[in-house]
Design a protein around this motif. Structure first.
Motif, PDB file in Angstrom:
ATOM      1  N   LEU A 181     113.637  48.363  51.889  1.00 19.70           N
ATOM      2  CA  LEU A 181     114.237  47.216  50.726  1.00 19.70           C
ATOM      3  C   LEU A 181     114.514  46.070  51.121  1.00 19.70           C
ATOM      4  CD1 LEU A 181     116.088  50.125  48.519  1.00 19.70           C
ATOM      5  CD2 LEU A 181     113.969  49.084  48.160  1.00 19.70           C
ATOM      6  N   GLU A 182     115.407  46.044  52.442  1.00 20.68           N
ATOM      7  CA  GLU A 182     115.456  44.810  52.921  1.00 20.68           C
ATOM      8  C   GLU A 182     114.321  43.925  53.333  1.00 20.68           C
ATOM      9  OE1 GLU A 182     118.287  45.454  55.863  1.00 20.68           O
ATOM     10  OE2 GLU A 182     119.951  46.138  54.706  1.00 20.68           O
ATOM     11  N   LYS A 183     113.315  44.583  53.910  1.00 18.11           N
ATOM     12  CA  LYS A 183     112.270  44.012  54.325  1.00 18.11           C
ATOM     13  C   LYS A 183     111.300  43.422  53.070  1.00 18.11           C
ATOM     14  CE  LYS A 183     109.701  42.766  57.896  1.00 18.11           C
ATOM     15  NZ  LYS A 183     110.236  41.938  58.823  1.00 18.11           N
ATOM     16  N   ILE A 184     111.100  44.259  51.998  1.00 20.39           N
ATOM     17  CA  ILE A 184     110.283  43.802  50.788  1.00 20.39           C
ATOM     18  C   ILE A 184     110.909  42.658  50.006  1.00 20.39           C
ATOM     19  CG2 ILE A 184     109.194  45.911  50.928  1.00 20.39           C
ATOM     20  CD1 ILE A 184     110.657  46.669  48.445  1.00 20.39           C
ATOM     21  N   ALA A 185     112.258  42.324  50.422  1.00 19.06           N
ATOM     22  CA  ALA A 185     112.975  41.394  49.491  1.00 19.06           C
ATOM     23  C   ALA A 185     112.098  39.848  49.602  1.00 19.06           C
ATOM     24  CB  ALA A 185     114.445  41.050  50.004  1.00 19.06           C
ATOM     25  N   ALA A 186     111.745  39.947  50.946  1.00 18.90           N
ATOM     26  CA  ALA A 186     110.903  38.471  50.985  1.00 18.90           C
ATOM     27  C   ALA A 186     109.652  38.514  50.867  1.00 18.90           C
ATOM     28  CB  ALA A 186     111.306  37.990  52.347  1.00 18.90           C
ATOM     29  N   THR A 187     108.971  39.647  50.005  1.00 20.74           N
ATOM     30  CA  THR A 187     107.594  39.579  49.910  1.00 20.74           C
ATOM     31  C   THR A 187     107.205  39.569  48.594  1.00 20.74           C
ATOM     32  OG1 THR A 187     107.541  41.999  49.750  1.00 20.74           O
ATOM     33  CG2 THR A 187     107.486  41.297  51.946  1.00 20.74           C
ATOM     34  N   LYS A 188     105.906  39.873  48.126  1.00 18.06           N
ATOM     35  CA  LYS A 188     105.285  39.698  46.884  1.00 18.06           C
ATOM     36  C   LYS A 188     105.342  40.937  46.169  1.00 18.06           C
ATOM     37  CE  LYS A 188     100.524  40.611  47.511  1.00 18.06           C
ATOM     38  NZ  LYS A 188      99.229  40.179  47.458  1.00 18.06           N
TER      39      LYS A 188
ATOM     40  N   ILE B 132      94.861  45.478  42.936  1.00 17.60           N
ATOM     41  CA  ILE B 132      96.457  45.567  43.440  1.00 17.60           C
ATOM     42  C   ILE B 132      96.335  46.167  44.760  1.00 17.60           C
ATOM     43  CG2 ILE B 132      97.474  45.335  41.194  1.00 17.60           C
ATOM     44  CD1 ILE B 132      98.006  48.209  41.297  1.00 17.60           C
ATOM     45  N   SER B 133      97.442  45.994  45.680  1.00 17.66           N
ATOM     46  CA  SER B 133      97.585  46.369  46.756  1.00 17.66           C
ATOM     47  C   SER B 133      98.761  47.435  46.882  1.00 17.66           C
ATOM     48  CB  SER B 133      97.580  45.267  48.032  1.00 17.66           C
ATOM     49  OG  SER B 133      97.933  45.903  49.357  1.00 17.66           O
ATOM     50  N   ILE B 134      98.453  48.437  47.219  1.00 13.83           N
ATOM     51  CA  ILE B 134      99.616  49.655  47.309  1.00 13.83           C
ATOM     52  C   ILE B 134      99.882  50.001  48.828  1.00 13.83           C
ATOM     53  CG2 ILE B 134     100.280  51.895  46.470  1.00 13.83           C
ATOM     54  CD1 ILE B 134      98.089  51.199  43.998  1.00 13.83           C
TER      55      ILE B 134
ATOM     56  N   ASP C 278     103.464  42.784  58.549  1.00 13.87           N
ATOM     57  CA  ASP C 278     101.994  42.493  57.820  1.00 13.87           C
ATOM     58  C   ASP C 278     101.390  43.106  56.481  1.00 13.87           C
ATOM     59  OD1 ASP C 278     101.985  40.565  60.004  1.00 13.87           O
ATOM     60  OD2 ASP C 278     100.671  41.551  61.028  1.00 13.87           O
ATOM     61  N   VAL C 279     101.641  44.476  56.536  1.00 14.72           N
ATOM     62  CA  VAL C 279     101.022  45.366  55.450  1.00 14.72           C
ATOM     63  C   VAL C 279     101.787  44.805  54.238  1.00 14.72           C
ATOM     64  CG1 VAL C 279     102.206  47.285  55.991  1.00 14.72           C
ATOM     65  CG2 VAL C 279     100.104  47.492  54.747  1.00 14.72           C
ATOM     66  N   LEU C 280     103.262  44.748  54.457  1.00 15.37           N
ATOM     67  CA  LEU C 280     104.146  44.440  53.467  1.00 15.37           C
ATOM     68  C   LEU C 280     104.016  43.078  52.760  1.00 15.37           C
ATOM     69  CD1 LEU C 280     107.381  46.129  54.633  1.00 15.37           C
ATOM     70  CD2 LEU C 280     106.131  46.934  52.778  1.00 15.37           C
ATOM     71  N   ASN C 281     103.644  42.329  53.659  1.00 16.23           N
ATOM     72  CA  ASN C 281     103.428  40.990  52.991  1.00 16.23           C
ATOM     73  C   ASN C 281     102.023  40.893  52.107  1.00 16.23           C
ATOM     74  OD1 ASN C 281     105.381  39.746  54.189  1.00 16.23           O
ATOM     75  ND2 ASN C 281     104.389  39.020  56.023  1.00 16.23           N
ATOM     76  N   GLU C 282     101.293  41.774  52.344  1.00 16.91           N
ATOM     77  CA  GLU C 282     100.072  41.886  51.332  1.00 16.91           C
ATOM     78  C   GLU C 282     100.197  43.220  50.227  1.00 16.91           C
ATOM     79  OE1 GLU C 282      97.822  39.650  51.747  1.00 16.91           O
ATOM     80  OE2 GLU C 282      98.813  38.788  53.368  1.00 16.91           O
ATOM     81  N   THR C 283     101.141  43.618  50.114  1.00 13.59           N
ATOM     82  CA  THR C 283     101.545  44.774  49.164  1.00 13.59           C
ATOM     83  C   THR C 283     102.177  44.367  47.724  1.00 13.59           C
ATOM     84  OG1 THR C 283     101.850  46.169  50.966  1.00 13.59           O
ATOM     85  CG2 THR C 283     102.551  46.949  48.918  1.00 13.59           C
ATOM     86  N   ASP C 284     101.663  44.871  46.618  1.00 12.63           N
ATOM     87  CA  ASP C 284     102.192  44.541  45.372  1.00 12.63           C
ATOM     88  C   ASP C 284     103.137  45.634  44.953  1.00 12.63           C
ATOM     89  OD1 ASP C 284     100.474  42.227  44.782  1.00 12.63           O
ATOM     90  OD2 ASP C 284      98.838  43.566  44.937  1.00 12.63           O
ATOM     91  N   ILE C 285     102.875  46.936  45.081  1.00 11.06           N
ATOM     92  CA  ILE C 285     103.504  47.983  44.823  1.00 11.06           C
ATOM     93  C   ILE C 285     103.886  49.101  45.875  1.00 11.06           C
ATOM     94  CG2 ILE C 285     103.553  50.062  43.386  1.00 11.06           C
ATOM     95  CD1 ILE C 285     101.883  48.489  41.168  1.00 11.06           C
ATOM     96  N   VAL C 286     105.035  49.500  46.106  1.00 20.11           N
ATOM     97  CA  VAL C 286     105.257  50.395  47.179  1.00 20.11           C
ATOM     98  C   VAL C 286     105.373  51.628  46.455  1.00 20.11           C
ATOM     99  CG1 VAL C 286     106.996  51.237  49.042  1.00 20.11           C
ATOM    100  CG2 VAL C 286     106.221  48.528  48.962  1.00 20.11           C
TER     101      VAL C 286
END
Length: 300
Positions: free
Chosen positions: A101-108, A5-7, A62-70
């Motif tokens: 939070l707004e940015k990660i709304a469209a990520t995984k 997993i990517s953190i 870019d990094v948020l698009n590849e992140t599973d857990i923040v």
């Protein structure tokens, strides 16, 4: 859970963050860490220079698009005594959290873990401080942390992701240089110089101190148990009186403590309930408040 997993960790070089960086990377490997001025000497971590109070959130796309857990640990802990401090607290603790939070709304991203505090617990303190104890935001900082919690919960509800909010008591590092300028650090520094330390009031006020090692262990449980959500108290569960801290320190350095003036928080008893985090994460701290402080003193 797979170690692949990517953190993403914000605030990964300070008192708590440095311990989180080491623990998360050693277990999961795939870790990106935001830093503002200096990075830790840990090869293999994806270090990202980013000032969360000033730099654009789009730089993290870019990094948020590849992140599973923040793991959102970064915060401004200034007092808010000036307009510039208030603006910085708002920018870092509230605005960045909202933008993140707004940015990660469209990520995984599947889960966000948020570092909070007990700074907004209403006084006089209850006999046992639980996750649902009454709130009173009396400072810019305390309001910013409470606002951060509310933003996290609203986002999790809207976008159906899991979250953990960890309210942390007084952290104790294993390195004096990593400690904030609290009474504990000031007493140690004064004692190293052979100076007497001042105990205000009778020294009966208690505080809950927790080792950064135990803090990191709790975060690892939050990462491992991805499907558990909620707000959790995180402390040692074994508070210590200020007078007993003074005795520990002066016994170590051979100086003296003296009583001086009044302690406006004399009646504070930081008895923190840990039943929720114990039950849901099977987490129990390894160190009491006394042991956490003794561990710090043993490194000096």
């Amino acid at each position: 859970m797979s170690k692949k997993i990517s953190i993403l960790l914000t605030g990964g070089t300070g008192l708590i963050g440095s311990e989180l960086s080491k623990s998360i990377f050693s277990t999961y490997g795939n870790l990106s860490v935001l830093y503002r001025e200096r990075k830790l000497p840990i090869a293999g971590i994806n270090w990202i220079k980013h000032d969360i109070g000033k730099d654009a959130i789009n730089e993290l796309t870019d990094v948020l698009n590849e992140t599973d857990i923040v793991v959102h640990n970064a915060a401004c802990v200034k007092n808010g005594n000036t307009r510039s401090e208030i603006d910085e607290i708002e920018a870092v603790n509230v605005n960045f959290t909202r933008n993140l939070l707004e940015k990660i709304a469209a990520t995984k991203v599947k889960k966000i873990i948020f570092t909070s505090s007990f700074s907004f617990i209403q006084k006089p303190l209850p006999a046992l401080i639980a996750e649902d104890s009454a709130i009173a935001c009396n400072t810019t900082y305390s309001k910013s942390k409470y606002d951060g919690e509310e933003l996290i919960k609203a986002h999790a509800l809207k976008y159906h992701i899991n979250y953990n909010i960890l309210r942390i008591s007084s952290p104790v590092a294993n390195d004096l240089n990593m400690m904030p300028d609290t009474v504990l650090k000031k007493w140690i520094i004064n004692s190293m110089a052979g100076e007497p330390i001042q105990v205000f009031g009778t020294g009966s006020r208690t505080q809950d101190f927790i080792s950064v090692t135990d803090i990191a262990s709790a975060y690892m449980q939050c990462i491992h148990h991805q499907n558990i959500s909620g707000t959790f108290n995180l402390g040692s569960g074994n508070p210590i009186a200020m007078l007993d801290i003074a005795k520990l320190i002066t016994n170590k350095f051979g100086n003296q403590y003296v009583f001086s003036g009044l302690d406006v928080n004399e009646n504070d008893r930081w008895n923190i309930a840990l039943s929720k985090i114990k039950e849901q994460f099977n987490f129990t701290p390894n160190f009491t408040s006394k042991q956490a402080i003794e561990n710090l003193l043993s490194t000096i």
